[in-house]
Design a protein around this motif. Structure first.
Motif, PDB file in Angstrom:
ATOM      1  N   VAL A 176       0.191   3.070   7.736  1.00  0.00           N
ATOM      2  CA  VAL A 176       0.598   3.919   6.617  1.00  0.00           C
ATOM      3  C   VAL A 176      -0.150   5.240   6.747  1.00  0.00           C
ATOM      4  O   VAL A 176      -1.300   5.252   7.210  1.00  0.00           O
ATOM      5  CB  VAL A 176       0.271   3.269   5.246  1.00  0.00           C
ATOM      6  CG1 VAL A 176       0.766   4.136   4.099  1.00  0.00           C
ATOM      7  CG2 VAL A 176       0.868   1.868   5.148  1.00  0.00           C
ATOM      8  N   LEU A 177       0.470   6.346   6.361  1.00  0.00           N
ATOM      9  CA  LEU A 177      -0.227   7.624   6.385  1.00  0.00           C
ATOM     10  C   LEU A 177       0.270   8.507   5.257  1.00  0.00           C
ATOM     11  O   LEU A 177       1.398   8.377   4.786  1.00  0.00           O
ATOM     12  CB  LEU A 177      -0.082   8.335   7.729  1.00  0.00           C
ATOM     13  CG  LEU A 177       1.306   8.665   8.269  1.00  0.00           C
ATOM     14  CD1 LEU A 177       1.178   9.774   9.328  1.00  0.00           C
ATOM     15  CD2 LEU A 177       1.963   7.463   8.931  1.00  0.00           C
ATOM     16  N   VAL A 178      -0.618   9.381   4.817  1.00  0.00           N
ATOM     17  CA  VAL A 178      -0.283  10.404   3.825  1.00  0.00           C
ATOM     18  C   VAL A 178      -0.380  11.747   4.529  1.00  0.00           C
ATOM     19  O   VAL A 178      -1.397  12.053   5.168  1.00  0.00           O
ATOM     20  CB  VAL A 178      -1.229  10.352   2.610  1.00  0.00           C
ATOM     21  CG1 VAL A 178      -0.931  11.505   1.646  1.00  0.00           C
ATOM     22  CG2 VAL A 178      -1.097   9.013   1.886  1.00  0.00           C
ATOM     23  N   ILE A 179       0.678  12.530   4.423  1.00  0.00           N
ATOM     24  CA  ILE A 179       0.752  13.810   5.129  1.00  0.00           C
ATOM     25  C   ILE A 179       1.018  14.938   4.143  1.00  0.00           C
ATOM     26  O   ILE A 179       1.426  14.715   3.006  1.00  0.00           O
ATOM     27  CB  ILE A 179       1.878  13.786   6.181  1.00  0.00           C
ATOM     28  CG1 ILE A 179       3.209  13.431   5.499  1.00  0.00           C
ATOM     29  CG2 ILE A 179       1.554  12.817   7.301  1.00  0.00           C
ATOM     30  CD1 ILE A 179       4.412  13.610   6.361  1.00  0.00           C
TER      31      ILE A 179
ATOM     32  N   VAL B  97       4.194  10.190   1.672  1.00  0.00           N
ATOM     33  CA  VAL B  97       3.722   8.925   2.240  1.00  0.00           C
ATOM     34  C   VAL B  97       4.718   8.476   3.307  1.00  0.00           C
ATOM     35  O   VAL B  97       5.934   8.503   3.087  1.00  0.00           O
ATOM     36  CB  VAL B  97       3.582   7.844   1.157  1.00  0.00           C
ATOM     37  CG1 VAL B  97       3.133   6.516   1.767  1.00  0.00           C
ATOM     38  CG2 VAL B  97       2.604   8.293   0.078  1.00  0.00           C
ATOM     39  N   ARG B  98       4.202   8.061   4.452  1.00  0.00           N
ATOM     40  CA  ARG B  98       5.048   7.590   5.542  1.00  0.00           C
ATOM     41  C   ARG B  98       4.470   6.289   6.109  1.00  0.00           C
ATOM     42  O   ARG B  98       3.288   6.010   5.979  1.00  0.00           O
ATOM     43  CB  ARG B  98       5.142   8.635   6.664  1.00  0.00           C
ATOM     44  CG  ARG B  98       5.862   9.915   6.257  1.00  0.00           C
ATOM     45  CD  ARG B  98       7.333   9.670   6.044  1.00  0.00           C
ATOM     46  NE  ARG B  98       8.079  10.876   5.750  1.00  0.00           N
ATOM     47  CZ  ARG B  98       8.340  11.319   4.519  1.00  0.00           C
ATOM     48  NH1 ARG B  98       7.885  10.648   3.458  1.00  0.00           N
ATOM     49  NH2 ARG B  98       9.042  12.410   4.332  1.00  0.00           N
TER      50      ARG B  98
ATOM     51  N   ASP C   2      -2.034  17.814   9.826  1.00  0.00           N
ATOM     52  CA  ASP C   2      -1.127  17.588   8.704  1.00  0.00           C
ATOM     53  C   ASP C   2      -1.403  16.266   7.984  1.00  0.00           C
ATOM     54  O   ASP C   2      -0.739  15.961   6.989  1.00  0.00           O
ATOM     55  CB  ASP C   2       0.323  17.590   9.192  1.00  0.00           C
ATOM     56  CG  ASP C   2       0.738  18.939   9.762  1.00  0.00           C
ATOM     57  OD1 ASP C   2       0.345  19.967   9.179  1.00  0.00           O
ATOM     58  OD2 ASP C   2       1.441  18.959  10.787  1.00  0.00           O
ATOM     59  N   VAL C   3      -2.359  15.487   8.476  1.00  0.00           N
ATOM     60  CA  VAL C   3      -2.597  14.141   7.954  1.00  0.00           C
ATOM     61  C   VAL C   3      -3.817  14.139   7.039  1.00  0.00           C
ATOM     62  O   VAL C   3      -4.883  14.645   7.403  1.00  0.00           O
ATOM     63  CB  VAL C   3      -2.783  13.137   9.103  1.00  0.00           C
ATOM     64  CG1 VAL C   3      -3.016  11.734   8.545  1.00  0.00           C
ATOM     65  CG2 VAL C   3      -1.565  13.150  10.021  1.00  0.00           C
ATOM     66  N   VAL C   4      -3.661  13.556   5.864  1.00  0.00           N
ATOM     67  CA  VAL C   4      -4.731  13.472   4.871  1.00  0.00           C
ATOM     68  C   VAL C   4      -5.390  12.091   4.883  1.00  0.00           C
ATOM     69  O   VAL C   4      -6.602  11.963   4.730  1.00  0.00           O
ATOM     70  CB  VAL C   4      -4.177  13.783   3.466  1.00  0.00           C
ATOM     71  CG1 VAL C   4      -5.230  13.565   2.387  1.00  0.00           C
ATOM     72  CG2 VAL C   4      -3.644  15.207   3.412  1.00  0.00           C
TER      73      VAL C   4
ATOM     74  N   LEU D  64       0.824  -1.207   0.000  1.00  0.00           N
ATOM     75  CA  LEU D  64       0.000   0.000   0.000  1.00  0.00           C
ATOM     76  C   LEU D  64       0.862   1.263   0.000  1.00  0.00           C
ATOM     77  O   LEU D  64       0.567   2.228  -0.718  1.00  0.00           O
ATOM     78  CB  LEU D  64      -0.947  -0.009   1.198  1.00  0.00           C
ATOM     79  CG  LEU D  64      -1.999  -1.126   1.182  1.00  0.00           C
ATOM     80  CD1 LEU D  64      -2.780  -1.147   2.483  1.00  0.00           C
ATOM     81  CD2 LEU D  64      -2.946  -0.965  -0.003  1.00  0.00           C
ATOM     82  N   ALA D  65       1.918   1.268   0.796  1.00  0.00           N
ATOM     83  CA  ALA D  65       2.797   2.439   0.834  1.00  0.00           C
ATOM     84  C   ALA D  65       3.450   2.671  -0.524  1.00  0.00           C
ATOM     85  O   ALA D  65       3.505   3.808  -1.018  1.00  0.00           O
ATOM     86  CB  ALA D  65       3.851   2.268   1.922  1.00  0.00           C
ATOM     87  N   ASP D  66       3.929   1.600  -1.151  1.00  0.00           N
ATOM     88  CA  ASP D  66       4.552   1.741  -2.468  1.00  0.00           C
ATOM     89  C   ASP D  66       3.537   2.221  -3.505  1.00  0.00           C
ATOM     90  O   ASP D  66       3.847   3.077  -4.351  1.00  0.00           O
ATOM     91  CB  ASP D  66       5.154   0.409  -2.916  1.00  0.00           C
ATOM     92  CG  ASP D  66       6.372   0.017  -2.095  1.00  0.00           C
ATOM     93  OD1 ASP D  66       6.907   0.890  -1.378  1.00  0.00           O
ATOM     94  OD2 ASP D  66       6.771  -1.156  -2.162  1.00  0.00           O
ATOM     95  N   GLY D  67       2.323   1.673  -3.451  1.00  0.00           N
ATOM     96  CA  GLY D  67       1.284   2.094  -4.386  1.00  0.00           C
ATOM     97  C   GLY D  67       0.891   3.543  -4.210  1.00  0.00           C
ATOM     98  O   GLY D  67       0.676   4.263  -5.196  1.00  0.00           O
TER      99      GLY D  67
END
Length: 202
Positions: free
Chosen positions: A97-100, A79-80, A117-119, A65-68
């Motif tokens: 996993v998080l998107v910031i 992505v973190r 800051d987190v989406v 998921l992080a790579d995608g």
């Protein structure tokens, strides 16, 4: 309790004084102050939650998921994996996993982000944390105003099934917008296309 403190009875070592919670529970400041804590310890409702050993399924799913997410991530986002999100004095979970927002990144050693800051947050359900992943964490993320939440369940042949949720501003709770097997294709929070069968090739 006296036996535990002396090291008698159950266990061979005394109960560590630093693990004894304060009267009102641990705070996010304590989480980062207590250097004896294992890596990836979380704080939920003022209680410390220690990490369990990840299964191969859990680790591979989060990597997939992080790579995608990174493949199509726009310049204003990052992505973190497994970084603490500060939601309140006694709430500091660590999503898988998080998107910031890119402007929140202060350097490679950034070890926490504010909820604003987190989406997107992603939680892959694990046996030892199923109730937290399915119930408590979504409540906390929604109350903090994080707009997107994915809950990942284990499907047939150990393949991930992604339950996509969107925050409803009217109710302050997440609404399920889709359940994705085999392929995850979305337009929000940005254009995403992930082959969920990809763990077979990892």
């Amino acid at each position: 309790m006296e036996d535990l403190e002396r090291g008698d009875g159950i266990g061979d070592e005394p109960f560590p004084a630093w693990l004894r919670p304060p009267h009102r529970g641990f705070t996010a400041d304590d989480l980062f102050r207590l250097t004896e804590l294992p890596s990836h310890t979380q704080l939920i409702d003022g209680s410390l939650v220690f990490p369990a050993r990840q299964t191969p399924y859990h680790s591979l799913t989060n990597a997939l998921l992080a790579d995608g997410l990174r493949r199509s991530c726009p310049p204003n986002l990052r992505v973190r994996r497994e970084v603490v999100v500060l939601l309140g004095p006694g709430q500091a979970p660590e999503p898988d996993v998080l998107v910031i927002r890119a402007e929140a990144v202060r350097g490679l050693d950034t070890d926490r982000y504010a909820a604003r800051d987190v989406v997107l947050v992603v939680e892959t359900v694990a046996p030892d944390s199923a109730v937290r992943d399915r119930e408590r964490k979504p409540q906390l993320y929604a109350r903090a105003g994080i707009p997107h939440f994915w809950l990942v369940e284990e499907g047939t042949r150990h393949r991930p099934v992604v339950h996509v949720h969107l925050l409803d501003p009217a109710t302050g709770a997440y609404t399920l917008t889709g359940v994705h097997e085999d392929r995850l294709t979305l337009t929000v929070p940005y254009g995403i296309d992930i082959d969920l069968n990809g763990t077979d090739r990892m």
